[in-house]
Design an enzyme around this catalytic site. Structure first.
Site, PDB file in Angstrom:
ATOM      1  N   TYR A 127       0.840  -1.203   0.000  1.00  0.00           N
ATOM      2  CA  TYR A 127       0.000   0.000   0.000  1.00  0.00           C
ATOM      3  C   TYR A 127       0.875   1.254   0.000  1.00  0.00           C
ATOM      4  CZ  TYR A 127      -4.372   2.491   0.797  1.00  0.00           C
ATOM      5  OH  TYR A 127      -5.471   3.303   0.663  1.00  0.00           O
ATOM      6  N   ASN A 169     -15.443   3.932   2.639  1.00  0.00           N
ATOM      7  CA  ASN A 169     -16.140   3.759   1.357  1.00  0.00           C
ATOM      8  C   ASN A 169     -17.238   4.798   1.089  1.00  0.00           C
ATOM      9  OD1 ASN A 169     -14.436   1.718   0.680  1.00  0.00           O
ATOM     10  ND2 ASN A 169     -15.781   0.078   1.356  1.00  0.00           N
ATOM     11  N   VAL A 172     -17.604   0.476  -1.941  1.00  0.00           N
ATOM     12  CA  VAL A 172     -17.668   1.801  -2.581  1.00  0.00           C
ATOM     13  C   VAL A 172     -18.860   1.845  -3.534  1.00  0.00           C
ATOM     14  CG1 VAL A 172     -16.497   3.422  -4.142  1.00  0.00           C
ATOM     15  CG2 VAL A 172     -15.152   2.167  -2.451  1.00  0.00           C
ATOM     16  N   TYR A 201     -10.204   4.844  -8.653  1.00  0.00           N
ATOM     17  CA  TYR A 201      -9.990   4.847  -7.196  1.00  0.00           C
ATOM     18  C   TYR A 201      -9.488   3.506  -6.687  1.00  0.00           C
ATOM     19  CZ  TYR A 201     -14.360   2.267  -6.912  1.00  0.00           C
ATOM     20  OH  TYR A 201     -15.319   1.295  -7.061  1.00  0.00           O
ATOM     21  N   GLY A 202      -9.525   2.469  -7.531  1.00  0.00           N
ATOM     22  CA  GLY A 202      -9.067   1.145  -7.096  1.00  0.00           C
ATOM     23  C   GLY A 202      -8.566   0.358  -8.282  1.00  0.00           C
ATOM     24  N   MET A 219      -8.691  -3.430  -8.519  1.00  0.00           N
ATOM     25  CA  MET A 219      -8.926  -4.794  -8.045  1.00  0.00           C
ATOM     26  C   MET A 219      -8.394  -5.861  -9.005  1.00  0.00           C
ATOM     27  SD  MET A 219     -10.151  -4.544  -5.018  1.00  0.00           S
ATOM     28  CE  MET A 219     -10.385  -6.276  -4.686  1.00  0.00           C
ATOM     29  N   LYS A 239     -19.085  -7.760   3.146  1.00  0.00           N
ATOM     30  CA  LYS A 239     -17.951  -7.163   3.867  1.00  0.00           C
ATOM     31  C   LYS A 239     -17.762  -7.907   5.185  1.00  0.00           C
ATOM     32  CE  LYS A 239     -16.172  -3.564   2.717  1.00  0.00           C
ATOM     33  NZ  LYS A 239     -14.975  -3.547   1.861  1.00  0.00           N
TER      34      LYS A 239
HETATM   35  N1  LIG Z   1      -9.012   5.467  -3.544  1.00  0.00           N
HETATM   36  C1  LIG Z   1      -9.700   5.462  -2.420  1.00  0.00           C
HETATM   37  O1  LIG Z   1      -9.795   6.450  -1.691  1.00  0.00           O
HETATM   38  C2  LIG Z   1     -10.396   4.195  -2.035  1.00  0.00           C
HETATM   39  C3  LIG Z   1     -11.307   4.180  -0.972  1.00  0.00           C
HETATM   40  C4  LIG Z   1     -11.983   2.996  -0.701  1.00  0.00           C
HETATM   41  C5  LIG Z   1     -11.711   1.853  -1.450  1.00  0.00           C
HETATM   42  N2  LIG Z   1     -10.769   1.924  -2.423  1.00  0.00           N
HETATM   43  C6  LIG Z   1     -10.458   0.774  -3.272  1.00  0.00           C
HETATM   44  O2  LIG Z   1     -11.657   0.419  -3.942  1.00  0.00           O
HETATM   45  C7  LIG Z   1     -11.657  -0.966  -4.210  1.00  0.00           C
HETATM   46  C8  LIG Z   1     -12.930  -1.575  -3.619  1.00  0.00           C
HETATM   47  O3  LIG Z   1     -12.893  -1.452  -2.201  1.00  0.00           O
HETATM   48  P1  LIG Z   1     -14.147  -1.948  -1.342  1.00  0.00           P
HETATM   49  O4  LIG Z   1     -13.824  -1.871   0.094  1.00  0.00           O
HETATM   50  O5  LIG Z   1     -15.333  -1.256  -1.849  1.00  0.00           O
HETATM   51  O6  LIG Z   1     -14.135  -3.475  -1.818  1.00  0.00           O
HETATM   52  P2  LIG Z   1     -15.009  -4.720  -1.394  1.00  0.00           P
HETATM   53  O7  LIG Z   1     -16.278  -4.271  -0.763  1.00  0.00           O
HETATM   54  O8  LIG Z   1     -14.122  -5.660  -0.669  1.00  0.00           O
HETATM   55  O9  LIG Z   1     -15.356  -5.363  -2.807  1.00  0.00           O
HETATM   56  C9  LIG Z   1     -14.356  -5.800  -3.679  1.00  0.00           C
HETATM   57  C10 LIG Z   1     -14.860  -5.610  -5.090  1.00  0.00           C
HETATM   58  O10 LIG Z   1     -13.831  -5.880  -6.022  1.00  0.00           O
HETATM   59  C11 LIG Z   1     -14.317  -6.793  -7.006  1.00  0.00           C
HETATM   60  N3  LIG Z   1     -13.189  -7.579  -7.479  1.00  0.00           N
HETATM   61  C12 LIG Z   1     -12.354  -8.339  -6.754  1.00  0.00           C
HETATM   62  N4  LIG Z   1     -11.412  -8.890  -7.544  1.00  0.00           N
HETATM   63  C13 LIG Z   1     -11.675  -8.457  -8.803  1.00  0.00           C
HETATM   64  C14 LIG Z   1     -11.065  -8.673 -10.062  1.00  0.00           C
HETATM   65  N5  LIG Z   1      -9.977  -9.452 -10.191  1.00  0.00           N
HETATM   66  N6  LIG Z   1     -11.611  -8.076 -11.147  1.00  0.00           N
HETATM   67  C15 LIG Z   1     -12.708  -7.308 -11.029  1.00  0.00           C
HETATM   68  N7  LIG Z   1     -13.328  -7.056  -9.861  1.00  0.00           N
HETATM   69  C16 LIG Z   1     -12.814  -7.621  -8.759  1.00  0.00           C
HETATM   70  C17 LIG Z   1     -15.351  -7.619  -6.272  1.00  0.00           C
HETATM   71  O11 LIG Z   1     -16.218  -8.177  -7.208  1.00  0.00           O
HETATM   72  P3  LIG Z   1     -16.727  -9.716  -7.127  1.00  0.00           P
HETATM   73  O12 LIG Z   1     -17.920  -9.703  -6.207  1.00  0.00           O
HETATM   74  O13 LIG Z   1     -17.069  -9.976  -8.548  1.00  0.00           O
HETATM   75  O14 LIG Z   1     -15.596 -10.544  -6.604  1.00  0.00           O
HETATM   76  C18 LIG Z   1     -16.031  -6.526  -5.444  1.00  0.00           C
HETATM   77  O15 LIG Z   1     -16.920  -5.799  -6.239  1.00  0.00           O
HETATM   78  C19 LIG Z   1     -10.370  -1.500  -3.581  1.00  0.00           C
HETATM   79  O16 LIG Z   1      -9.376  -1.520  -4.567  1.00  0.00           O
HETATM   80  C20 LIG Z   1     -10.026  -0.470  -2.534  1.00  0.00           C
HETATM   81  O17 LIG Z   1      -8.667  -0.431  -2.198  1.00  0.00           O
HETATM   82  C21 LIG Z   1     -10.129   3.058  -2.737  1.00  0.00           C
END
Ligand SMILES: NC(=O)c1ccc[n+]([C@@H]2O[C@H](COP(=O)([O-])OP(=O)(O)OC[C@H]3O[C@@H](n4cnc5c(N)ncnc54)[C@H](OP(=O)(O)O)[C@@H]3O)[C@@H](O)[C@H]2O)c1
Length: 365
Positions: A84, A157, A186, A275-276, A278, A360
Protein backbone atom coordinates in the site's frame (compact mmCIF):
# COMPACT_ATOMS: atom_id res chain seq x y z
CA UNK A 1 -19.10 -20.95 6.77
CA UNK A 2 -22.55 -20.77 8.35
CA UNK A 3 -21.96 -17.33 9.88
CA UNK A 4 -24.84 -14.85 9.90
CA UNK A 5 -25.01 -12.38 7.03
CA UNK A 6 -26.69 -9.12 8.00
CA UNK A 7 -27.83 -6.31 5.77
CA UNK A 8 -26.62 -3.48 7.94
CA UNK A 9 -30.15 -2.40 8.78
CA UNK A 10 -30.46 -5.10 11.38
CA UNK A 11 -28.01 -4.53 14.21
CA UNK A 12 -28.82 -1.31 15.98
CA UNK A 13 -26.62 0.44 18.45
CA UNK A 14 -29.15 1.02 21.18
CA UNK A 15 -29.13 -2.41 22.85
CA UNK A 16 -25.36 -2.24 23.11
CA UNK A 17 -25.38 1.24 24.53
CA UNK A 18 -28.16 0.36 26.91
CA UNK A 19 -25.84 -2.20 28.52
CA UNK A 20 -23.17 0.53 28.59
CA UNK A 21 -19.70 0.06 29.93
CA UNK A 22 -20.88 0.34 33.52
CA UNK A 23 -22.88 -2.80 32.76
CA UNK A 24 -19.74 -4.78 31.90
CA UNK A 25 -18.67 -7.29 34.53
CA UNK A 26 -15.56 -6.49 36.55
CA UNK A 27 -13.82 -9.46 34.91
CA UNK A 28 -14.65 -8.16 31.42
CA UNK A 29 -13.39 -4.70 32.37
CA UNK A 30 -10.12 -6.21 33.58
CA UNK A 31 -9.62 -8.14 30.32
CA UNK A 32 -6.28 -7.24 28.80
CA UNK A 33 -6.45 -5.17 25.59
CA UNK A 34 -5.75 -7.36 22.58
CA UNK A 35 -5.09 -6.63 18.94
CA UNK A 36 -4.21 -8.24 15.61
CA UNK A 37 -0.50 -7.49 15.40
CA UNK A 38 1.93 -7.99 12.47
CA UNK A 39 5.69 -7.73 12.86
CA UNK A 40 6.55 -8.22 9.18
CA UNK A 41 4.74 -7.82 5.88
CA UNK A 42 3.27 -10.86 4.16
CA UNK A 43 0.04 -12.79 3.70
CA UNK A 44 -2.34 -11.50 6.41
CA UNK A 45 -3.45 -14.91 7.74
CA UNK A 46 0.20 -15.86 8.20
CA UNK A 47 1.68 -12.69 9.63
CA UNK A 48 -1.14 -11.51 11.90
CA UNK A 49 -1.58 -12.84 15.42
CA UNK A 50 -3.96 -11.94 18.21
CA UNK A 51 -1.83 -10.62 21.07
CA UNK A 52 -2.06 -8.70 24.32
CA UNK A 53 -1.17 -5.10 23.57
CA UNK A 54 -0.03 -2.14 25.66
CA UNK A 55 -2.10 1.01 25.57
CA UNK A 56 -0.49 4.41 25.16
CA UNK A 57 -0.69 6.79 28.16
CA UNK A 58 -3.95 8.74 28.24
CA UNK A 59 -2.12 12.04 28.84
CA UNK A 60 -4.01 15.33 28.57
CA UNK A 61 -5.24 14.88 25.00
CA UNK A 62 -5.72 11.11 24.74
CA UNK A 63 -9.06 9.31 24.40
CA UNK A 64 -9.44 5.75 25.69
CA UNK A 65 -11.74 3.92 23.27
CA UNK A 66 -13.31 0.49 23.53
CA UNK A 67 -13.50 -0.72 19.93
CA UNK A 68 -16.83 -2.30 18.98
CA UNK A 69 -16.34 -3.46 15.40
CA UNK A 70 -14.11 -2.92 12.39
CA UNK A 71 -14.32 -4.08 8.77
CA UNK A 72 -11.70 -5.83 6.64
CA UNK A 73 -11.13 -3.68 3.54
CA UNK A 74 -8.85 -4.38 0.54
CA UNK A 75 -6.52 -1.54 1.64
CA UNK A 76 -6.09 -3.21 5.07
CA UNK A 77 -4.93 -6.36 3.27
CA UNK A 78 -2.56 -4.40 0.99
CA UNK A 79 -1.10 -2.56 3.98
CA UNK A 80 -0.28 -5.85 5.72
CA UNK A 81 1.13 -7.26 2.47
CA UNK A 82 3.36 -4.17 2.31
CA UNK A 83 2.05 -3.04 -1.09
CA UNK A 84 0.00 0.00 0.00
CA UNK A 85 1.01 3.64 -0.49
CA UNK A 86 1.35 4.28 3.25
CA UNK A 87 2.74 1.72 5.67
CA UNK A 88 2.84 2.08 9.46
CA UNK A 89 6.04 1.35 11.37
CA UNK A 90 6.29 -2.29 12.44
CA UNK A 91 5.12 -3.94 14.61
CA UNK A 92 1.70 -2.59 13.75
CA UNK A 93 -1.95 -3.37 14.38
CA UNK A 94 -4.14 -4.07 11.34
CA UNK A 95 -7.28 -2.18 10.31
CA UNK A 96 -7.97 1.38 9.22
CA UNK A 97 -11.58 2.05 10.11
CA UNK A 98 -14.10 0.99 12.69
CA UNK A 99 -16.38 2.20 15.43
CA UNK A 100 -15.74 2.44 19.15
CA UNK A 101 -17.10 3.97 22.32
CA UNK A 102 -15.21 6.42 24.51
CA UNK A 103 -14.39 5.05 27.98
CA UNK A 104 -12.27 7.90 29.34
CA UNK A 105 -10.80 11.19 28.13
CA UNK A 106 -7.66 13.15 29.03
CA UNK A 107 -8.13 16.30 31.10
CA UNK A 108 -7.74 18.67 28.09
CA UNK A 109 -10.11 16.82 25.75
CA UNK A 110 -13.04 19.08 24.90
CA UNK A 111 -14.85 17.50 21.93
CA UNK A 112 -15.56 14.05 23.38
CA UNK A 113 -16.86 12.50 26.58
CA UNK A 114 -17.29 9.04 28.04
CA UNK A 115 -20.03 7.09 26.22
CA UNK A 116 -19.62 8.92 22.88
CA UNK A 117 -19.58 6.84 19.75
CA UNK A 118 -16.52 7.53 17.58
CA UNK A 119 -15.00 6.66 14.20
CA UNK A 120 -11.49 7.33 12.92
CA UNK A 121 -10.68 10.51 10.99
CA UNK A 122 -7.38 9.15 9.59
CA UNK A 123 -5.87 5.86 8.35
CA UNK A 124 -3.03 3.72 9.66
CA UNK A 125 -4.02 3.84 13.33
CA UNK A 126 -4.85 0.14 13.78
CA UNK A 127 -8.52 -0.60 14.49
CA UNK A 128 -8.44 -4.40 14.81
CA UNK A 129 -8.11 -4.30 18.56
CA UNK A 130 -10.31 -4.36 21.62
CA UNK A 131 -9.12 -1.03 23.07
CA UNK A 132 -6.94 1.90 22.09
CA UNK A 133 -5.83 5.31 23.23
CA UNK A 134 -6.20 7.64 20.24
CA UNK A 135 -5.43 11.35 20.01
CA UNK A 136 -8.57 13.52 20.23
CA UNK A 137 -7.81 14.96 16.77
CA UNK A 138 -7.94 11.51 15.15
CA UNK A 139 -11.53 10.82 16.22
CA UNK A 140 -14.92 11.97 15.02
CA UNK A 141 -18.04 11.75 17.14
CA UNK A 142 -21.08 10.26 15.39
CA UNK A 143 -24.73 10.12 16.44
CA UNK A 144 -25.70 7.31 18.83
CA UNK A 145 -28.66 6.14 16.73
CA UNK A 146 -26.56 5.13 13.71
CA UNK A 147 -26.62 1.31 13.19
CA UNK A 148 -23.28 -0.19 14.20
CA UNK A 149 -22.55 -1.76 10.83
CA UNK A 150 -23.05 1.65 9.16
CA UNK A 151 -20.83 3.36 11.73
CA UNK A 152 -18.05 0.77 11.37
CA UNK A 153 -17.98 1.15 7.58
CA UNK A 154 -18.63 4.89 7.28
CA UNK A 155 -15.25 6.58 7.15
CA UNK A 156 -13.72 4.97 4.04
CA UNK A 157 -16.14 3.76 1.36
CA UNK A 158 -19.16 6.09 1.73
CA UNK A 159 -16.77 9.06 2.07
CA UNK A 160 -14.97 7.97 -1.12
CA UNK A 161 -18.28 7.59 -2.96
CA UNK A 162 -19.50 10.97 -1.66
CA UNK A 163 -16.35 12.82 -2.79
CA UNK A 164 -16.23 11.18 -6.22
CA UNK A 165 -19.85 12.13 -6.85
CA UNK A 166 -19.23 15.70 -5.60
CA UNK A 167 -15.76 16.79 -6.69
CA UNK A 168 -15.46 15.82 -10.38
CA UNK A 169 -17.84 18.15 -12.18
CA UNK A 170 -21.40 19.09 -11.53
CA UNK A 171 -23.91 16.25 -11.70
CA UNK A 172 -27.55 17.28 -11.91
CA UNK A 173 -30.60 15.13 -11.22
CA UNK A 174 -31.19 13.01 -14.32
CA UNK A 175 -27.47 12.84 -15.23
CA UNK A 176 -25.90 9.41 -15.24
CA UNK A 177 -22.79 7.74 -13.79
CA UNK A 178 -21.28 4.41 -14.84
CA UNK A 179 -19.21 2.31 -12.45
CA UNK A 180 -17.55 -1.10 -12.31
CA UNK A 181 -17.19 -3.26 -9.14
CA UNK A 182 -20.69 -1.93 -8.43
CA UNK A 183 -21.25 -4.53 -5.71
CA UNK A 184 -18.16 -3.40 -3.75
CA UNK A 185 -18.49 -1.34 -0.59
CA UNK A 186 -17.67 1.80 -2.58
CA UNK A 187 -20.04 0.75 -5.37
CA UNK A 188 -22.99 0.21 -3.03
CA UNK A 189 -22.41 3.63 -1.46
CA UNK A 190 -22.21 5.24 -4.94
CA UNK A 191 -25.57 3.68 -5.88
CA UNK A 192 -27.29 4.99 -2.74
CA UNK A 193 -25.78 8.49 -2.64
CA UNK A 194 -26.42 8.95 -6.38
CA UNK A 195 -30.03 7.76 -5.98
CA UNK A 196 -30.55 10.22 -3.11
CA UNK A 197 -29.37 13.01 -5.47
CA UNK A 198 -31.53 11.86 -8.40
CA UNK A 199 -28.49 10.74 -10.40
CA UNK A 200 -28.93 7.59 -12.52
CA UNK A 201 -26.40 4.76 -12.14
CA UNK A 202 -25.26 2.12 -14.62
CA UNK A 203 -23.67 -0.58 -12.51
CA UNK A 204 -21.26 -3.13 -13.92
CA UNK A 205 -20.57 -6.37 -12.04
CA UNK A 206 -18.81 -9.64 -12.81
CA UNK A 207 -21.05 -12.53 -13.88
CA UNK A 208 -21.68 -15.23 -11.24
CA UNK A 209 -24.05 -18.12 -10.60
CA UNK A 210 -26.34 -16.08 -8.29
CA UNK A 211 -26.31 -12.98 -10.52
CA UNK A 212 -30.08 -12.51 -10.30
CA UNK A 213 -29.88 -12.18 -6.50
CA UNK A 214 -27.09 -9.62 -6.75
CA UNK A 215 -28.97 -7.60 -9.38
CA UNK A 216 -32.06 -7.53 -7.17
CA UNK A 217 -30.03 -6.45 -4.14
CA UNK A 218 -28.33 -3.59 -5.99
CA UNK A 219 -31.67 -2.50 -7.47
CA UNK A 220 -33.18 -2.49 -3.98
CA UNK A 221 -30.44 -0.01 -3.03
CA UNK A 222 -31.49 2.27 -5.90
CA UNK A 223 -29.40 1.02 -8.85
CA UNK A 224 -31.07 1.98 -12.14
CA UNK A 225 -29.27 -0.55 -14.34
CA UNK A 226 -27.12 -3.53 -13.36
CA UNK A 227 -25.22 -5.30 -16.14
CA UNK A 228 -22.34 -7.73 -16.38
CA UNK A 229 -18.90 -6.93 -17.81
CA UNK A 230 -19.76 -9.24 -20.75
CA UNK A 231 -23.06 -7.47 -21.53
CA UNK A 232 -21.29 -4.10 -21.49
CA UNK A 233 -19.09 -5.32 -24.37
CA UNK A 234 -22.03 -6.38 -26.57
CA UNK A 235 -23.28 -4.07 -29.39
CA UNK A 236 -26.88 -4.33 -28.07
CA UNK A 237 -25.85 -2.24 -25.08
CA UNK A 238 -26.23 0.84 -27.33
CA UNK A 239 -29.99 0.47 -26.78
CA UNK A 240 -29.52 1.19 -23.06
CA UNK A 241 -27.80 4.50 -23.78
CA UNK A 242 -30.77 5.58 -25.93
CA UNK A 243 -32.91 5.46 -22.78
CA UNK A 244 -30.60 7.39 -20.45
CA UNK A 245 -28.07 10.18 -20.99
CA UNK A 246 -24.50 9.05 -21.69
CA UNK A 247 -22.56 9.09 -18.41
CA UNK A 248 -20.66 12.25 -17.49
CA UNK A 249 -18.69 10.35 -14.88
CA UNK A 250 -17.17 6.87 -14.80
CA UNK A 251 -15.90 5.39 -11.53
CA UNK A 252 -13.23 2.74 -11.95
CA UNK A 253 -12.28 0.44 -9.08
CA UNK A 254 -11.01 -2.40 -11.28
CA UNK A 255 -8.63 -1.31 -14.07
CA UNK A 256 -7.74 -3.43 -17.14
CA UNK A 257 -10.34 -4.06 -19.85
CA UNK A 258 -13.14 -3.19 -17.47
CA UNK A 259 -11.86 0.40 -17.26
CA UNK A 260 -11.50 0.64 -21.07
CA UNK A 261 -15.14 -0.43 -21.43
CA UNK A 262 -16.26 2.33 -19.05
CA UNK A 263 -14.37 4.84 -21.19
CA UNK A 264 -16.15 3.64 -24.33
CA UNK A 265 -19.48 4.71 -22.89
CA UNK A 266 -18.43 7.99 -21.29
CA UNK A 267 -19.88 11.15 -22.89
CA UNK A 268 -17.81 13.73 -24.76
CA UNK A 269 -15.54 15.54 -22.23
CA UNK A 270 -16.62 13.10 -19.53
CA UNK A 271 -14.37 12.19 -16.60
CA UNK A 272 -13.18 8.79 -15.44
CA UNK A 273 -12.01 8.65 -11.83
CA UNK A 274 -9.87 5.66 -10.90
CA UNK A 275 -9.99 4.85 -7.20
CA UNK A 276 -9.07 1.15 -7.10
CA UNK A 277 -7.28 -1.53 -9.08
CA UNK A 278 -8.93 -4.79 -8.04
CA UNK A 279 -7.84 -6.60 -11.26
CA UNK A 280 -4.22 -5.51 -10.61
CA UNK A 281 -4.10 -4.49 -14.29
CA UNK A 282 -3.11 -1.07 -15.68
CA UNK A 283 -5.73 1.18 -17.28
CA UNK A 284 -5.45 1.00 -21.10
CA UNK A 285 -6.75 4.19 -22.70
CA UNK A 286 -7.63 4.22 -26.41
CA UNK A 287 -6.10 7.21 -28.19
CA UNK A 288 -9.52 7.94 -29.74
CA UNK A 289 -11.03 8.47 -26.27
CA UNK A 290 -8.43 11.16 -25.59
CA UNK A 291 -8.53 12.87 -28.99
CA UNK A 292 -12.10 12.57 -30.21
CA UNK A 293 -13.91 12.46 -26.88
CA UNK A 294 -11.44 14.58 -24.94
CA UNK A 295 -12.11 12.55 -21.80
CA UNK A 296 -10.42 13.47 -18.51
CA UNK A 297 -8.65 10.79 -16.48
CA UNK A 298 -8.24 11.41 -12.76
CA UNK A 299 -7.46 9.50 -9.61
CA UNK A 300 -8.88 9.83 -6.13
CA UNK A 301 -7.59 8.73 -2.73
CA UNK A 302 -9.68 9.44 0.36
CA UNK A 303 -6.64 9.24 2.67
CA UNK A 304 -5.04 12.12 0.79
CA UNK A 305 -8.29 14.08 0.77
CA UNK A 306 -8.60 13.71 4.54
CA UNK A 307 -4.99 14.76 5.09
CA UNK A 308 -5.41 17.81 2.89
CA UNK A 309 -8.52 18.73 4.85
CA UNK A 310 -7.15 17.70 8.26
CA UNK A 311 -6.31 21.14 9.57
CA UNK A 312 -9.84 22.28 9.26
CA UNK A 313 -12.08 19.31 9.92
CA UNK A 314 -15.19 21.26 8.99
CA UNK A 315 -15.55 19.73 5.51
CA UNK A 316 -15.03 16.24 6.93
CA UNK A 317 -17.61 16.82 9.66
CA UNK A 318 -20.06 18.24 7.12
CA UNK A 319 -19.65 15.19 4.90
CA UNK A 320 -20.05 12.76 7.83
CA UNK A 321 -23.08 14.78 8.97
CA UNK A 322 -24.70 14.50 5.52
CA UNK A 323 -23.95 10.78 5.32
CA UNK A 324 -25.44 10.25 8.80
CA UNK A 325 -28.58 12.12 7.67
CA UNK A 326 -28.90 9.73 4.72
CA UNK A 327 -28.45 6.80 7.12
CA UNK A 328 -31.15 8.15 9.46
CA UNK A 329 -33.53 8.54 6.52
CA UNK A 330 -32.85 4.94 5.46
CA UNK A 331 -31.27 6.13 2.20
CA UNK A 332 -27.81 4.77 2.99
CA UNK A 333 -27.37 1.34 4.52
CA UNK A 334 -24.16 -0.52 5.27
CA UNK A 335 -22.91 -2.97 2.67
CA UNK A 336 -24.12 -6.54 3.11
CA UNK A 337 -21.81 -7.83 5.79
CA UNK A 338 -20.73 -10.91 7.65
CA UNK A 339 -19.92 -10.40 11.31
CA UNK A 340 -17.13 -12.50 12.77
CA UNK A 341 -15.70 -12.50 16.32
CA UNK A 342 -12.16 -11.12 16.55
CA UNK A 343 -10.76 -14.53 17.58
CA UNK A 344 -11.94 -15.96 14.24
CA UNK A 345 -10.01 -13.33 12.31
CA UNK A 346 -8.42 -15.87 9.95
CA UNK A 347 -11.85 -16.82 8.57
CA UNK A 348 -12.66 -13.13 8.07
CA UNK A 349 -9.37 -12.49 6.26
CA UNK A 350 -9.82 -15.51 4.00
CA UNK A 351 -13.41 -14.57 3.11
CA UNK A 352 -12.39 -10.96 2.42
CA UNK A 353 -9.89 -12.13 -0.21
CA UNK A 354 -12.23 -14.55 -2.02
CA UNK A 355 -13.93 -13.46 -5.25
CA UNK A 356 -17.75 -13.23 -5.59
CA UNK A 357 -18.39 -13.15 -1.82
CA UNK A 358 -20.29 -9.83 -1.95
CA UNK A 359 -20.23 -9.42 1.84
CA UNK A 360 -17.95 -7.16 3.87
CA UNK A 361 -16.26 -9.00 6.73
CA UNK A 362 -16.75 -7.17 10.03
CA UNK A 363 -14.66 -8.10 13.08
CA UNK A 364 -16.58 -7.91 16.34
CA UNK A 365 -14.28 -6.97 19.21
N1 LIG B 1 -9.01 5.47 -3.54
C1 LIG B 1 -9.70 5.46 -2.42
O1 LIG B 1 -9.80 6.45 -1.69
C2 LIG B 1 -10.40 4.20 -2.04
C3 LIG B 1 -11.31 4.18 -0.97
C4 LIG B 1 -11.98 3.00 -0.70
C5 LIG B 1 -11.71 1.85 -1.45
N2 LIG B 1 -10.77 1.92 -2.42
C6 LIG B 1 -10.46 0.77 -3.27
O2 LIG B 1 -11.66 0.42 -3.94
C7 LIG B 1 -11.66 -0.97 -4.21
C8 LIG B 1 -12.93 -1.58 -3.62
O3 LIG B 1 -12.89 -1.45 -2.20
P1 LIG B 1 -14.15 -1.95 -1.34
O4 LIG B 1 -13.82 -1.87 0.09
O5 LIG B 1 -15.33 -1.26 -1.85
O6 LIG B 1 -14.13 -3.48 -1.82
P2 LIG B 1 -15.01 -4.72 -1.39
O7 LIG B 1 -16.28 -4.27 -0.76
O8 LIG B 1 -14.12 -5.66 -0.67
O9 LIG B 1 -15.36 -5.36 -2.81
C9 LIG B 1 -14.36 -5.80 -3.68
C10 LIG B 1 -14.86 -5.61 -5.09
O10 LIG B 1 -13.83 -5.88 -6.02
C11 LIG B 1 -14.32 -6.79 -7.01
N3 LIG B 1 -13.19 -7.58 -7.48
C12 LIG B 1 -12.35 -8.34 -6.75
N4 LIG B 1 -11.41 -8.89 -7.54
C13 LIG B 1 -11.68 -8.46 -8.80
C14 LIG B 1 -11.07 -8.67 -10.06
N5 LIG B 1 -9.98 -9.45 -10.19
N6 LIG B 1 -11.61 -8.08 -11.15
C15 LIG B 1 -12.71 -7.31 -11.03
N7 LIG B 1 -13.33 -7.06 -9.86
C16 LIG B 1 -12.81 -7.62 -8.76
C17 LIG B 1 -15.35 -7.62 -6.27
O11 LIG B 1 -16.22 -8.18 -7.21
P3 LIG B 1 -16.73 -9.72 -7.13
O12 LIG B 1 -17.92 -9.70 -6.21
O13 LIG B 1 -17.07 -9.98 -8.55
O14 LIG B 1 -15.60 -10.54 -6.60
C18 LIG B 1 -16.03 -6.53 -5.44
O15 LIG B 1 -16.92 -5.80 -6.24
C19 LIG B 1 -10.37 -1.50 -3.58
O16 LIG B 1 -9.38 -1.52 -4.57
C20 LIG B 1 -10.03 -0.47 -2.53
O17 LIG B 1 -8.67 -0.43 -2.20
C21 LIG B 1 -10.13 3.06 -2.74
Amino acid sequence: MGLPVTSGRVRMLKPLLAAGFRGLSAAARRERPRGLVYERHGEPAQVLSLKDIHLAELGDFGVHVKMISAPVNPSDINMIQGTYAILPDLPAIGGNEGVGQVIETGSQVTSLKSGDLVILADSGLGTWRTEAVFGEETLLKIPQEIPLSCAATLSVNPCTAYRMLSDFGILKPGDSVIQNAANSGVGQAVIQIAAARGIKTINVVRDRPNLHQLVERLKSLGADHVITEETLRKPEIKELFKKIPQPKLALNGVGGKSATELLRHLCHKGTMVTYGGMSKQPVPVPVSALIFKNVKLCGFWITQWKRENARNKEQLRDMIGELCDLIRKGLLVAPACQEIPLVDYRAALEASMKPYVSAKQILLM
